[in-house]
Design a protein around this motif. Structure first.
Motif, PDB file in Angstrom:
ATOM      1  N   LYS A 263       0.895  -1.157  -0.062  1.00 52.22           N
ATOM      2  CA  LYS A 263       0.121  -0.135  -0.071  1.00 52.22           C
ATOM      3  C   LYS A 263       0.722   1.411  -0.083  1.00 52.22           C
ATOM      4  N   TRP A 264       1.023   2.003  -1.053  1.00 45.50           N
ATOM      5  CA  TRP A 264       1.918   3.017  -1.374  1.00 45.50           C
ATOM      6  C   TRP A 264       1.819   4.057  -0.145  1.00 45.50           C
ATOM      7  N   PRO A 265       3.269   4.509   0.238  1.00 43.08           N
ATOM      8  CA  PRO A 265       4.361   4.174  -0.312  1.00 43.08           C
ATOM      9  C   PRO A 265       5.096   2.703   0.298  1.00 43.08           C
ATOM     10  N   ASN A 266       4.710   2.557   1.565  1.00 42.54           N
ATOM     11  CA  ASN A 266       5.489   1.576   2.093  1.00 42.54           C
ATOM     12  C   ASN A 266       5.020   0.522   3.124  1.00 42.54           C
ATOM     13  N   ASP A 267       3.712   0.345   3.317  1.00 46.45           N
ATOM     14  CA  ASP A 267       3.068  -0.370   4.083  1.00 46.45           C
ATOM     15  C   ASP A 267       3.009  -1.929   3.396  1.00 46.45           C
ATOM     16  N   ILE A 268       3.141  -2.850   3.953  1.00 49.21           N
ATOM     17  CA  ILE A 268       2.759  -4.281   3.509  1.00 49.21           C
ATOM     18  C   ILE A 268       1.585  -4.827   4.120  1.00 49.21           C
ATOM     19  N   VAL A 269       0.651  -5.160   3.222  1.00 46.66           N
ATOM     20  CA  VAL A 269      -0.642  -5.507   3.780  1.00 46.66           C
ATOM     21  C   VAL A 269      -0.889  -7.007   3.006  1.00 46.66           C
ATOM     22  N   LEU A 270      -1.534  -7.867   4.186  1.00 42.27           N
ATOM     23  CA  LEU A 270      -1.734  -9.152   3.829  1.00 42.27           C
ATOM     24  C   LEU A 270      -3.242  -9.187   4.311  1.00 42.27           C
ATOM     25  N   ASP A 271      -4.156  -9.880   3.256  1.00 45.83           N
ATOM     26  CA  ASP A 271      -5.645  -9.868   3.629  1.00 45.83           C
ATOM     27  C   ASP A 271      -6.174  -8.641   3.880  1.00 45.83           C
ATOM     28  N   GLY A 272      -5.565  -7.344   3.487  1.00 47.74           N
ATOM     29  CA  GLY A 272      -6.212  -6.071   3.805  1.00 47.74           C
ATOM     30  C   GLY A 272      -5.645  -5.458   4.977  1.00 47.74           C
ATOM     31  N   LYS A 273      -4.723  -6.116   5.734  1.00 49.84           N
ATOM     32  CA  LYS A 273      -4.295  -5.625   6.933  1.00 49.84           C
ATOM     33  C   LYS A 273      -2.758  -5.395   6.943  1.00 49.84           C
ATOM     34  N   LYS A 274      -2.371  -4.335   7.735  1.00 45.77           N
ATOM     35  CA  LYS A 274      -0.904  -4.003   7.796  1.00 45.77           C
ATOM     36  C   LYS A 274      -0.038  -4.979   8.596  1.00 45.77           C
ATOM     37  N   ILE A 275       1.166  -5.325   8.118  1.00 42.53           N
ATOM     38  CA  ILE A 275       2.020  -6.112   8.806  1.00 42.53           C
ATOM     39  C   ILE A 275       3.356  -5.608   8.866  1.00 42.53           C
ATOM     40  N   CYS A 276       3.477  -4.269   8.667  1.00 44.02           N
ATOM     41  CA  CYS A 276       4.839  -3.636   8.546  1.00 44.02           C
ATOM     42  C   CYS A 276       5.015  -2.286   8.669  1.00 44.02           C
ATOM     43  N   GLY A 277       5.822  -1.564   9.378  1.00 45.63           N
ATOM     44  CA  GLY A 277       6.189  -0.077   9.358  1.00 45.63           C
ATOM     45  C   GLY A 277       7.429  -0.029   8.896  1.00 45.63           C
ATOM     46  N   ILE A 278       7.577   1.101   8.302  1.00 46.84           N
ATOM     47  CA  ILE A 278       9.192   1.545   7.704  1.00 46.84           C
ATOM     48  C   ILE A 278       9.452   2.924   8.078  1.00 46.84           C
ATOM     49  N   LEU A 279      10.470   3.254   8.741  1.00 44.06           N
ATOM     50  CA  LEU A 279      10.634   4.571   8.846  1.00 44.06           C
ATOM     51  C   LEU A 279      11.877   4.879   8.473  1.00 44.06           C
ATOM     52  N   THR A 280      12.411   5.911   7.633  1.00 42.35           N
ATOM     53  CA  THR A 280      13.630   6.219   6.922  1.00 42.35           C
ATOM     54  C   THR A 280      13.971   7.587   7.547  1.00 42.35           C
ATOM     55  N   GLU A 281      15.210   7.804   8.092  1.00 40.09           N
ATOM     56  CA  GLU A 281      15.737   9.112   8.598  1.00 40.09           C
ATOM     57  C   GLU A 281      17.131   9.220   8.175  1.00 40.09           C
ATOM     58  N   MET A 282      17.341  10.773   8.018  1.00 44.46           N
ATOM     59  CA  MET A 282      18.732  10.868   7.708  1.00 44.46           C
ATOM     60  C   MET A 282      19.272  12.141   8.524  1.00 44.46           C
ATOM     61  N   GLU A 283      20.740  12.597   8.428  1.00 41.56           N
ATOM     62  CA  GLU A 283      21.266  13.243   8.729  1.00 41.56           C
ATOM     63  C   GLU A 283      22.405  13.861   7.708  1.00 41.56           C
ATOM     64  N   MET A 284      22.370  15.609   7.801  1.00 44.41           N
ATOM     65  CA  MET A 284      23.239  16.039   6.971  1.00 44.41           C
ATOM     66  C   MET A 284      24.212  16.516   7.711  1.00 44.41           C
ATOM     67  N   ARG A 285      25.538  16.638   6.689  1.00 37.58           N
ATOM     68  CA  ARG A 285      26.634  17.356   7.316  1.00 37.58           C
ATOM     69  C   ARG A 285      27.213  18.226   6.152  1.00 37.58           C
ATOM     70  N   GLU A 286      27.548  19.271   6.560  1.00 38.13           N
ATOM     71  CA  GLU A 286      28.327  20.150   5.530  1.00 38.13           C
ATOM     72  C   GLU A 286      27.682  20.348   4.017  1.00 38.13           C
ATOM     73  N   GLY A 287      26.194  20.435   4.256  1.00 41.14           N
ATOM     74  CA  GLY A 287      25.303  20.363   2.959  1.00 41.14           C
ATOM     75  C   GLY A 287      25.202  19.372   2.272  1.00 41.14           C
ATOM     76  N   SER A 288      25.391  17.995   2.691  1.00 42.26           N
ATOM     77  CA  SER A 288      25.239  16.804   1.986  1.00 42.26           C
ATOM     78  C   SER A 288      24.921  15.792   2.812  1.00 42.26           C
ATOM     79  N   VAL A 289      24.082  14.841   2.370  1.00 43.26           N
ATOM     80  CA  VAL A 289      23.823  13.614   3.161  1.00 43.26           C
ATOM     81  C   VAL A 289      24.953  12.827   4.072  1.00 43.26           C
ATOM     82  N   TRP A 290      24.900  12.694   5.340  1.00 45.24           N
ATOM     83  CA  TRP A 290      25.907  12.182   5.993  1.00 45.24           C
ATOM     84  C   TRP A 290      25.453  10.587   6.176  1.00 45.24           C
ATOM     85  N   TYR A 291      24.560  10.466   6.484  1.00 45.73           N
ATOM     86  CA  TYR A 291      24.185   8.989   6.869  1.00 45.73           C
ATOM     87  C   TYR A 291      22.470   9.009   6.493  1.00 45.73           C
TER      88      TYR A 291
END
Length: 258
Positions: A100-128
């Motif tokens: 289920k866009w963008p990142n939920d995985i559903v089985l038989d119409g129900k959610k089984i998964c959660g995803i959280l992406t985070e980032m940190e910048m350093r000196e104007g670019s992506v650090w990690y």
């Protein structure tokens, strides 16, 4: 490219994402995975709390340090992670999940998964970048406010008449990151979904169907048409194509969660 994956496990942590951030700031390299039996301060999207019942669910996070990645490509990593979870569950247990866009995985119409992406910048670019994944495995019940839309691997195996089978948290965690490595290395060469778009759309819930777009300012119905190479949802509204971007926007089925 993502090469070596290094797995660490702890019985209890505050947040696997936060533990990865600490290690990243201390100079840890790409590919570190931290998993936990339970989280005391797990996080979901938009500041929500993510429940991690002890030894019932997977709580796992990976550190990425992509070189010269554009900010526009970061949200797409979440879409890639969804493909990995769906692939791992299908390979191990034969359960045919949908995304289920963008990142939920559903089985038989129900959610089984959660995803959280985070980032940190350093000196104007992506650090990690930190990719956090939570999967319900052994959960047999859920709090009242989410019971209508939540499920687990074990519950879905029971529904399929496979009562003697259960999920395996360690096995599934390893399978998820193996799948993620495969998909991520395809993604990172172009920093978009051009090499994954066809497979993603093949498993997209509501493809070609009417959905409800719920934004802060208004809600409206549309037809889901697929995704573009950025992983953004393409919908048709009154004959015109629109792009739905990730963020504080929810996509729901007309008659329920999916």
């Amino acid at each position: 490219m993502l090469d070596n994956i290094r797995l660490e496990y702890y019985d209890s942590v505050d947040s696997t994402n936060d533990r990865i951030k600490e290690r990243a700031r201390a100079g840890e390299g790409q590919g570190l995975v931290i998993s936990a039996g339970t989280q005391t301060a797990g996080k979901g999207r938009i500041g929500r709390k993510w429940e991690s019942p002890k030894h019932d669910s997977i709580a796992t996070s990976m550190l990425l340090t992509p070189a010269d990645i554009s900010l526009d490509a970061i949200p797409t990593i979440t879409v890639v992670a969804a493909m990995a979870v769906r692939d791992a569950i299908h390979r191990l247990y034969g359960l045919d999940g949908k995304i289920k866009w963008p990142n939920d995985i559903v089985l038989d119409g129900k959610k089984i998964c959660g995803i959280l992406t985070e980032m940190e910048m350093r000196e104007g670019s992506v650090w990690y970048v930190v990719v956090g994944i939570g999967v319900n495995v052994h959960n047999k019940s859920f709090d009242e406010e989410i019971a209508f839309k939540a499920t687990s691997v074990d519950l879905e195996l029971i529904k399929a008449g496979r009562d003697t089978e259960t999920g395996h948290r360690n096995e599934l965690t390893k399978a998820i990151w193996e799948s993620f490595k495969k998909y991520y290395n395809i993604f990172i060469t172009t920093q978009d979904m051009s090499g994954l778009k066809e497979e993603y759309e093949r498993n997209l819930a509501n493809l070609g169907e009417r959905v409800r777009i719920e934004a802060q300012e208004n809600s409206y119905e549309a037809i889901a048409k697929g995704i573009n190479v950025k992983g953004e949802l393409l919908v048709e509204v009154e004959g015109k194509e629109q792009i739905i971007r990730t963020g504080e926007v929810s996509v729901r089925g007309i008659y329920g969660y999916v």
